[in-house]
Design an enzyme around this catalytic site. Structure first.
Site, mmCIF file in Angstrom:
data_model
loop_
_atom_site.group_PDB
_atom_site.id
_atom_site.type_symbol
_atom_site.label_atom_id
_atom_site.label_comp_id
_atom_site.label_asym_id
_atom_site.label_seq_id
_atom_site.Cartn_x
_atom_site.Cartn_y
_atom_site.Cartn_z
ATOM 1 C CB CYS A 286 -7.076 -1.272 -0.959
ATOM 2 S SG CYS A 286 -5.834 -0.255 -1.709
ATOM 3 C CB CYS B 75 -0.333 3.085 1.070
ATOM 4 S SG CYS B 75 -1.677 2.309 1.893
HETATM 5 FE FE1 FES Z 1 -4.559 0.716 -0.503
HETATM 6 FE FE2 FES Z 1 -3.769 2.628 1.064
HETATM 7 S S1 FES Z 1 -5.208 1.251 1.450
HETATM 8 S S2 FES Z 1 -3.350 2.324 -1.259
#
Ligand code: FES
Length: 132
Positions: free
Chosen positions: A37, A106
């Protein structure tokens, strides 16, 4: 997607946000990014002469779960030895925060960040400490 109460609590009242002063020898810094992400987490530990983590701070540019995960681990590592800090698993973080499967990475970011911070500290202080 609904965040758990614990995620919201850490997200709204993050613990230990910030950074230690540059050039402090007793600080180890870990900076990691999540390829999935693009979120980035910087986590620092301040280690006492006895090898126990006295304080920790973080800055996270990321989602709510990443902020909550880093906030949580800064609380967890305080009072721990470096070895104990290294044994923190992302699964413990994910469980504590009740993260859904899509947010597991995460918590991995937080595990990686604490490991990187410990390794940075150990690199700064060389192998001599381990022998002693
Ligand atoms: Fe990537 Fe949470 S969506 S760290």
């Amino acid at each position: 997607m609904a965040y758990s109460d614990k995620v919201l609590d850490h997200y709204e009242n993050p613990r230990n946000v910030g950074a230690f002063e540059k050039g402090d020898d007793s600080v180890g810094t870990g900076m990691v990014g999540a390829p999935a992400c693009g979120d980035v987490m910087k986590l620092q530990i301040k280690v006492g002469e006895d090898g126990v983590i006295q304080d920790a701070k973080f800055k996270t540019y990321g989602c709510g779960s990443a902020i909550a995960s880093s906030s949580l681990v800064t609380e967890w590592v305080k009072g721990k030895t470096l070895d104990e800090a290294l044994s923190i698993k992302n699964t413990q973080i994910a469980e504590e925060l009740a993260l859904p499967p899509v947010k597991i990475h995460c918590s991995i970011l937080a595990e990686d960040a604490i490991k990187a911070a410990v390794q940075d500290y150990q690199a700064k202080h060389g192998a001599s400490k381990e022998v002693a």
